[in-house]
Design an enzyme around this catalytic site. Structure first.
Site, PDB file in Angstrom:
ATOM      1  N   GLN A 198       1.557  19.894  38.322  1.00  8.80           N
ATOM      2  CA  GLN A 198       2.658  20.837  38.533  1.00  8.80           C
ATOM      3  C   GLN A 198       2.166  22.254  38.808  1.00  8.80           C
ATOM      4  OE1 GLN A 198       5.761  20.814  35.597  1.00  8.80           O
ATOM      5  NE2 GLN A 198       6.798  22.555  36.496  1.00  8.80           N
ATOM      6  N   GLU A 216       3.523  12.398  39.134  1.00  9.67           N
ATOM      7  CA  GLU A 216       4.966  12.106  39.109  1.00  9.67           C
ATOM      8  C   GLU A 216       5.621  12.869  40.257  1.00  9.67           C
ATOM      9  OE1 GLU A 216       7.682  14.192  37.343  1.00  9.67           O
ATOM     10  OE2 GLU A 216       6.436  15.944  37.644  1.00  9.67           O
ATOM     11  N   GLY A 260      -1.626  17.151  31.685  1.00 10.22           N
ATOM     12  CA  GLY A 260      -2.369  15.893  31.765  1.00 10.22           C
ATOM     13  C   GLY A 260      -2.927  15.644  33.149  1.00 10.22           C
ATOM     14  N   SER A 272       2.249  25.338  26.643  1.00  8.65           N
ATOM     15  CA  SER A 272       3.229  24.445  27.265  1.00  8.65           C
ATOM     16  C   SER A 272       3.184  23.063  26.624  1.00  8.65           C
ATOM     17  CB  SER A 272       2.973  24.336  28.762  1.00  8.65           C
ATOM     18  OG  SER A 272       1.686  23.833  28.976  1.00  8.65           O
ATOM     19  N   ASN A 277      -1.353  32.354  31.758  1.00  7.29           N
ATOM     20  CA  ASN A 277       0.052  32.709  31.949  1.00  7.29           C
ATOM     21  C   ASN A 277       0.458  33.949  31.173  1.00  7.29           C
ATOM     22  OD1 ASN A 277       0.691  30.767  33.783  1.00  7.29           O
ATOM     23  ND2 ASN A 277       1.433  29.290  32.287  1.00  7.29           N
ATOM     24  N   ASN A 308       3.683  32.860  39.941  1.00  6.46           N
ATOM     25  CA  ASN A 308       2.911  32.218  41.004  1.00  6.46           C
ATOM     26  C   ASN A 308       2.722  33.131  42.199  1.00  6.46           C
ATOM     27  OD1 ASN A 308       2.625  29.958  39.465  1.00  6.46           O
ATOM     28  ND2 ASN A 308       4.360  28.889  40.346  1.00  6.46           N
ATOM     29  N   GLU A 316     -20.967  32.990  49.554  1.00 10.45           N
ATOM     30  CA  GLU A 316     -21.363  34.301  49.046  1.00 10.45           C
ATOM     31  C   GLU A 316     -20.774  34.577  47.678  1.00 10.45           C
ATOM     32  OE1 GLU A 316     -21.585  38.084  51.508  1.00 10.45           O
ATOM     33  OE2 GLU A 316     -20.998  36.615  52.996  1.00 10.45           O
TER      34      GLU A 316
END
Length: 448
Positions: A11, A70, A143, A178, A205, A227, A253
């Protein structure tokens, strides 16, 4: 051409991928279906074919692969505004997810999908004239990101040993989490990928939440806000591969200049200026100011204090209206500041890159449009505090063997946990040793 193949796993990898490709299309003047607009800056510059391949009909397709065990997250892309940008075959989804379990991603579920993924990678590679390397985007805590991401890196190492493999990893934040088993997944994936990845850029995060709140005044940052900020960093790192500049930096480099020892390959990313639209008119944003703010902990993508550590190497990547004279003056000024310490065995320590293309602005995004920006990648011993935080959390869980049965039930052996933990203890020790002054290190060696 020196092409780069991007692989987005799980995800986090896929959603960061969405933000990156959205930004790339804006930067190169491509429409959401991959066609060049008439006023595109890339009309006369084919540098962006490192990231896009051109079809016979004149459409540009990303050299990317989206992988998740998924379907939900990738289905959003398949139905989203950029659905016709990506080749449908480069989106691979499984039926059942890895359930935040490294062992499921790496052993049981991952094993079923890996050959399909590697076949698609091979097709992307065959489409390149001179492949330069891979960018792998994944999280440490999930996972799929941890388990399947590690499996893909292992296979890339076997099949394309000589090519660069750069990771972009979402690292577990100090206080936000999470999932409960994040420490397990992170330690296991770090142990597995340590020898396969050449350079790993980390973001966490919490650090990015704080940047969104403090610098951009977003009261409740969502994943899109995070993001898009990460995408700006990725874009700065890859800009010199996609545009012409007066001082270009190649993928190899980065490694040559940022990785003094093979295991110490976790540079910190820092971005400047991070200003919201309402503040932008009040700031001069000179090269010196930008450079100085990159050394402030508040602009960093991982929570750790660089003032507690020493710098081993530092790459300053500028974009937009910047001339070498200004960058050299800014670096000279930084060197006079006593707060910024380099290890004594690496006295110069700065690598500069300048890309003439100014940073792009996402319409309706949080960041203001600016004429120039920069990204600093620094290899500092301070990041070892992030490792020790992670190891401590791992120890708390593992001392009670909590949740271990879920991993063993998926075919892992318990010995892998202690092996991975020892490897990370060794990594902490490595960081401690490189941060020592040469004289201290010699004394310690003499004691043995």
């Amino acid at each position: 051409m020196r092409e780069v193949v991007s692989i987005h796993v799980g995800q986090a990898g896929v959603q960061i991928g969405n933000a990156c490709w959205e930004l790339y299309t804006i930067e190169h003047g491509l429409s959401p279906d991959g066609r060049l607009s008439d006023d595109s800056p890339s009309k006369h510059d084919d540098g962006f074919s490192t990231f896009f391949s051109e079809t016979s009909s004149g459409k540009y397709v990303p050299r990317s692969l989206y992988v998740d065990l998924e379907p939900n997250v990738i289905d959003e892309v398949r139905n989203g505004p950029y659905r016709s940008l990506f080749h449908p075959e480069t989106m691979i989804t499984g039926k059942e997810d890895a359930a935040s379990n490294y062992a499921r991603g790496h052993y049981t579920i991952g094993k079923e999908q890996i050959d399909v993924v590697m076949d698609k990678v091979r097709r992307l590679v065959d489409n390149c004239n001179g492949l330069q390397g891979f960018f792998v985007f994944h999280s440490f805590g999930g996972g799929t990101g941890s388990g399947f991401g590690a499996l893909i890196l292992e296979r890339l190492s076997t099949d394309y040993g000589k090519k660069s493999k750069l990771e972009f990893s979402v690292y577990p934040a100090p206080t936000l989490a999470s999932s409960v088993v994040e420490p397990y997944n992170s330690v296991l994936t770090t142990h597995t990928t340590l020898e396969h990845s050449d350079c790993s850029f980390m973001v966490d995060n919490e650090a990015i939440y704080d940047i969104c709140k403090k610098n951009l005044n977003i009261a409740q940052p969502g994943l899109t806000n995070l993001n898009r900020l990460i995408a700006q960093v990725v874009s700065s790192i890859t800009a010199s591969l996609r545009f012409d500049g007066s001082l270009n930096v190649d993928l190899n480099e980065f490694q040559t200049n940022l990785v003094p020892f093979p295991r110490i390959h976790f540079p910190l990313a820092t971005l400047a200026p991070i200003v919201s639209v309402d503040k932008a008119g009040h700031e001069s944003n000179s090269v010196a100011e930008m450079t100085y703010s990159c050394f402030e902990p508040g602009n960093q993508m991982v929570k750790c204090d660089p003032r507690d550590g020493k710098y081993m190497a530092c790459a300053l990547l500028y974009r937009g209206d910047v001339v070498p004279k200004d960058t050299n003056a800014a670096v000279a000024l930084i060197k006079t500041k006593r707060t910024i310490q380099f290890v004594d065995w690496c006295p110069t320590g700065f690598k500069l890159g300048i890309c003439n293309e100014p940073p792009a602005h996402v319409p309706g995004g949080d960041l203001a449009k600016v004429k120039r920006s920069m990204c600093m990648l620094s290899n500092t011993t301070a990041i070892s505090s992030a490792w020790s935080r992670l190891d401590h959390k791992f120890d708390l869980l593992y001392s009670k063997r909590a949740f271990v049965h879920w991993y063993v039930g998926e075919g892992m052996e318990e010995g892998e946990f202690s092996e991975a933990r020892q490897d990370l203890a060794a990594l902490e020790k490595d960081y401690e040793e490189v941060g020592m002054d040469s004289a201290d290190a010699e004394e310690e060696a003499a004691e043995y």
